[in-house]
Each structure stands twice: as C-alpha cells, then as structure tokens.
Design an enzyme around this catalytic site. Structure first.
Site, PDB file in Angstrom:
ATOM      1  N   ASP A 242      39.840  36.781  86.962  1.00 43.47           N
ATOM      2  CA  ASP A 242      38.959  35.648  87.123  1.00 43.47           C
ATOM      3  C   ASP A 242      38.392  35.648  88.549  1.00 43.47           C
ATOM      4  O   ASP A 242      39.120  35.885  89.514  1.00 43.47           O
ATOM      5  CB  ASP A 242      39.773  34.369  86.873  1.00 43.47           C
TER       6      ASP A 242
ATOM      7  N   GLU B  40      35.333  39.288  86.948  1.00 44.11           N
ATOM      8  CA  GLU B  40      34.046  38.669  87.215  1.00 44.11           C
ATOM      9  C   GLU B  40      33.641  39.046  88.636  1.00 44.11           C
ATOM     10  O   GLU B  40      34.330  38.657  89.583  1.00 44.11           O
ATOM     11  CB  GLU B  40      34.157  37.146  87.130  1.00 44.11           C
TER      12      GLU B  40
END
Ligand code: CA
Length: 641
Positions: free
Chosen positions: A327, A358
């Site tokens: 994340d 990400e």
C-alpha cells in the site's frame, strides 16, 4: 537523540533476529528493542483483554537497547504487555513484534506457532506458476458475506469460508460461487485485502461495522474479526493458515496486502516503545502525513527497515504467502524495497514471491535527505521484479479516477489512441508518467478496491439514466471493450473481485467503511451477468496461450511490430507471438463506425470479438476484418506449416 544519525544506528542497530516472545526448551524469553527507554516492565495476564496482571517481570537492559526478560516456564497461551518509561512518561504497550494477540490486539500473546499448524501444513505447497499471473483482489468479509454465495452460515465473512471449495448459488447445487467460480474463471492469484490485525473493527462485535482494514495495529498477527474466536489468540493464526492451505490446494497462490507506510494511529505500539523513531516528522516537529492517514512510517531508518523486512519474511515463511502488495509504496524507500526483493529471492527463488505496490503517495512526506522513494519516477531503476499499479492503462481505458465524469478511450474520450498503444506494451520505456523497465513491473488493471468500480465509471459516463443495476446495452458493450483491451496488454493482470460480473457500488467511489451490504460480493449478480463473466473467462484463457502478452522480459515490447491508428478512436497493434499463432493483431474500436482492417498475407483466424472471446477454440478463418463500433477484435496468424 538524532535517529537519522549514523551514530544512532551504530550504537543501537540490533540484528539478533529474536525480538518478541520466544519459547525455548525450558522457558520463555522476551526481547524488546527500546533504546530510549529508562525503564521497562513486563506484565503477564491470563486473559487477552480483561483482568489484572498475575505477574510482573523486570526486563534488563542489554546491548543495543534490547531489554530482555527470561522466565523458566513455557508461557504459551499467556498474554502480556509492557510498561515502557521513555521521555519521562510511562505507557502500556503491546509488543510490536508480537505474533499473537488477544481480543482487539490490545495485549500480545506467547504462542507455540507449531501448534497452530493445520494438518498437512508441512506439505503445503503453492501450485506451479502459470504462463500468466491473473490477480483477483478480494476482501475476506466481502467474499462470503452474501447469502447468495451459499457458504455455511457460521463461516460467512470469515477465513473459514475459503476452506469451502464447492459452494453454489444459494447452496442449490447449480451455479458455482466462491473458489469454485474463481477456478472456472482462470484466476491464478487471490489477493487478500488486509488480513494483518487492524483497528477499525471491534472484534467483540464485528457485525456492527465494516472496514477494508488499511489501519494496522499488529503487523505480525492476523486480524481477529475474520476468525471464529478472536479472543483466543491461536485461533486466528490457525484459521488464516487453513485459508492459505485451502487456496493452495485449489490451485491459487495467495497475495497479502501490506500497509507498512502508516499505522492506525500515531499512538501505536511502535510509538509507545521508541517515541519518535518509527515516524517521519518535519523540521518543526509536526508529523509527516503523506499517507493522509495521520502518520508516515520512516522506512529508511535501519531498525524500521529491519522491522518491515522481518515482517514480510515472517508472513512468507510462517503463513506461506506468495506475494505482497504494498500500500502506498511511494512512501517506502527504494533501498528497502530492493532488500525485500533480494531476501525473498534468496529464500524462495528468483521472482517466486510477487512484490508490487502503489507507486504513489497521498501527499508529500518528510523523509531524510538522500532517500529515494519507490514511486513512479524510481520504478524503472528498481529490480524488474518489483512491480507497480499502472495508472496509465487504467486511466487511458476508462478515464481518470480523480474526475468522476471524465471519460477515457472506451467511453467517449478523445485523444487516447497513443496512450492505448503505450498500454499494449505495458507502459515500458521512457515516457511521461508511468514508465516501466519491463512488463514484469507493470500491474495492468482497470479497477481495484479504490475508486469507482469499472462498471460504475462506465454507467456514470455513458448512461444518462445512471442505472447501476439494469445494464444499458452501451455500458455492456463498453465493458467488453474495456476488458478486451486490458486483457491483451503486456504486464501482469489484476482485477477487483466482481469486475467481471459488473460489480456495482452504486457509483460510490470510497466504500472503505460503508456497510457490508454496499461492499459484499453479490453472487446473484455473477449469475445474472454470466455472459460478461464468460467474456472475461475466454479472454483469460486466451491470454495464457499468447506468449506475446505473457512475455515479461525487457525485450517484450520489441514484439510490437506495428502500432497504428487507422481511424479516430481506433487502435491496432500487430505483435510477434510465436505460439500457435505466429502473429497476433489486436484491434480496439471505440468509435461509432466500423473499421476495415488490412490483413497481411497468411491464414488469419478470429480469436475473439465483441460477441465471443472463445472463437480461438473454433479457428474460424478470416479474409476481411471488419471491427464493429465499440468493439475489440483479436486475430491470430496461423503458423506456417
Ligand atoms: Ca483487529
């Protein structure tokens, strides 16, 4: 004390690999890294969430700031916490290195991990890699909550539901749901949204709230609300292992969503143990907030990096996780990401465990000078087996996530042709925005848990009625075109669970704490929209046979022989393939007119068009190719005998 100084790292960096509570032959050892603490006490409890301590131990300060307490009894099943006195304040804290905990993670637990192994765990093995990775993102509770899934009542929303291999719609014995459905679809990797212990759901009353779980409390312990008994520390551990074992047995690899960039609260176990060390702050002392969640973990500090690395390795080794989705990886530094990649490779084989994330953050972060963040700019310079979500393909196909009404290529946008062509080769090579060194770095996707579902974006941009439940023919057509485009791009494939059946959240773009009714997978809808599901299924099966698309090497983009724009809002790509078809021709027509294609000499076969993604099973020959409006066509040139 300057936590960023070399002096601090030299004096206090500890790499003993034995922090936390360990059972030995005859007793138990507790080690806590707390170099700035003046005093540490260790409290033992019978319960994980109530009652007073039955004993308090006084750990001693040893080398490198590690506090050690020994006990001559094996304390497995005993709960504990610490009282840490630092900066003149004494606060209780659970053990950041805990591997088990009580209800809501407030106390840690000593655990005999081998006793938590399900039967046959020693023999557990991930299924062999397939030619392509098809990653399917699910949330544990969303997956099996709906009655339509046909899961046993007591297992709905739990880890246990993943132990069911043959569920059917409403349990009626017909249409497969759950894992049986995913097997048919051709998924290779199941990606679990957070399953580490998070804080936003009360484990005593999990039905009262819902959360995606991007709010870590105990990094090395499974979340309790998905277990059948969150108050017994060993149960959640065993049940998550059972989940992994079951997925492996049914042919899936398992990817874990990890959130090392921030913690649920500033006031975390990490902060209470070593105040200030684990977080980035600005010069004026204010907390860095690039995560938009109130704090940024300082991954570049040596003991923080060690902590994250150890945690990843622990999940891979103890729980047999096959990959990690980071994340906000754009808040983690490249050095740590590289180290994680190397250590996983050394233990499990090159590239065996997937690593991607990400490549962005929610805002600026206060990292120390000289640190490089693992964002889009750094991607091509990192190991080719560190991947990232490609917003290039996502936004080119359906329009930007930041602007609700703005379309992309398939839903009326203009000027996307070149970006669609870049998508075919996985946004590899130099260029603005996303730029990968090889398709192994590109996670190709159109929807994830964030933002509107693909279906909702198409309804919002194409259907004046804004009807999310009754598909307008145009939305259905655009869905197929969108799927055909991204399923034929190089890069690894990723989809949000239910994308293939037109999953809707009624246009709501952030349902992280919305009721489960808004988030649950609606297995009835999977049946109602089975033609769309079939379309995805055919594309996935076809893709696995096309080396032009499965090739993840840096040279993959040289397979693109010709990329053209034969008409406005229409793109074609001719690729060297080398399987049953020596070349493949991809044609995506988002315009309102049919487009005639010129085919070079040879026998061309229709592999897929807007009506079926299974033509490749029948090998129909094609003389002239006419691509219908709002449709894709995939052709293969039969290898010369
Ligand atoms: Ca929890």
């Amino acid at each position: 004390m300057d936590f960023d100084s070399k002096e601090f790292a030299r004096r206090f960096h500890y790499d003993g690999g034995d922090l936390g509570a360990r059972l030995t032959e005859k007793g138990t050892e507790f080690r806590l890294w707390a170099p700035t603490a003046q005093k540490v006490q260790l409290r033992l409890f019978q319960s994980g969430h109530e009652g007073e301590a039955f004993e308090t131990l006084e750990p001693e300060r040893g080398e490198k700031g590690v506090w050690l307490a020994r006990c001559d009894r094996r304390l497995d099943g005993v709960y504990y916490d610490y009282l840490v006195t630092a900066e003149g304040r004494t606060r209780p804290t659970a053990d950041p290195y805990a591997r088990a905990c009580g209800l809501n993670g407030q106390r840690s637990m000593v655990v005999d991990l081998s006793a938590t192994d399900p039967e046959g765990w020693q023999q557990d093995k991930a299924p062999a890699r397939q030619p392509e990775d098809i990653i399917y993102e699910v949330h544990v509770r969303e997956f099996s909550w709906a009655e339509s899934g046909g899961f046993p009542e007591g297992w709905r929303g739990k880890y246990k539901a993943f132990c069911c291999g043959d569920t059917t719609l409403f349990g009626q014995g017909g249409q497969p749901t759950g894992l049986a459905y995913l097997r048919q679809l051709g998924v290779t990797h199941v990606q679990l949204m957070p399953v580490y212990d998070y804080g936003s759901v009360d484990e005593a009353h999990p039905e009262d709230s819902f959360n995606w779980g991007y709010d870590p409390v105990n990094y090395n312990v499974p979340e309790g609300s998905y277990s059948t008994d969150p108050a017994r520390g060993e149960v959640r551990i065993r049940e998550l292992k059972e989940l992994v074992q079951s997925l492996h047995r049914q042919g899936f690899r398992v990817i874990m969503d990890v959130v090392y960039n921030h913690t649920y609260k500033q006031d975390s176990w990490l902060e209470r143990t070593v105040p200030g060390y684990y977080y980035r702050t600005w010069k004026d002392g204010s907390w860095s907030n690039g995560s938009a969640c109130g704090n940024d973990v300082a991954s570049e500090r040596s003991m923080c990096a060690q902590y994250i690395l150890d945690s990843v390795l622990y999940w891979a080794e103890e729980y047999h996780m096959d990959g990690f989705r980071f994340d906000l990886m754009g808040l983690v530094d490249t050095r740590l990401m590289q180290r994680i990649r190397e250590e996983l490779d050394a233990r499990f084989g090159r590239g065996e465990k997937l690593v991607f994330g990400e490549p962005w953050a929610a805002g600026p972060t206060a990292h120390k000078r000289g640190v490089r963040l693992a964002d889009k700019k750094s991607l091509a310079g990192m190991d080719p087996e560190i991947g990232a979500f490609c917003d290039g393909v996502r936004d080119a196909v359906k329009g930007p996530v930041m602007y609700r009404d703005k379309p992309g290529f398939v839903n009326g946008g203009r000027g996307f042709e070149q970006r669609i062509l870049r998508s075919v080769t996985g946004w590899c090579g130099q260029g603005r925005g996303f730029a990968a060194a090889a398709p192994s770095q590109t996670i190709t996707y159109l929807s994830s848990h964030d933002d509107m579902t693909l279906w909702d974006k198409l309804v919002v941009t194409l259907d004046p009625e804004q009807n999310f439940d009754q598909p307008s023919p145009l939305v259905m057509r655009a869905s197929r075109l969108a799927a055909a485009i991204y399923m034929t791009c190089q890069g690894r494939l990723f989809l949000l669970s239910g994308e293939e059946f037109g999953r809707t959240k009624q246009g709501v773009d952030n349902t992280y704490n919305a009721p489960i009714q808004a988030n649950r997978l609606d297995w009835q809808r999977a049946w109602d929209n089975r033609e769309l599901v079939e379309y995805y299924r055919g594309l996935i099966a076809l893709r696995k046979q096309l080396p032009a698309l499965c090739d993840k090497s840096p040279k993959a983009r040289q397979r693109l022989l010709r990329g053209e724009v034969p008409a406005c809002r229409c793109v074609t790509a001719l690729l060297e393939n080398g399987g049953a078809w020596s070349k493949i021709l991809l044609a995506y027509n988002a315009s309102s007119r049919p487009v005639e294609l010129q085919l070079e000499a040879g026998r061309w076969e229709l592999l897929a068009d807007e009506n079926s993604s299974f033509w490749w099973q029948e090998h129909p020959a094609v003389e002239r190719a006419r691509v219908q409006p709002m449709a894709a066509m995939i052709l293969g040139q039969r290898k010369q005998e």
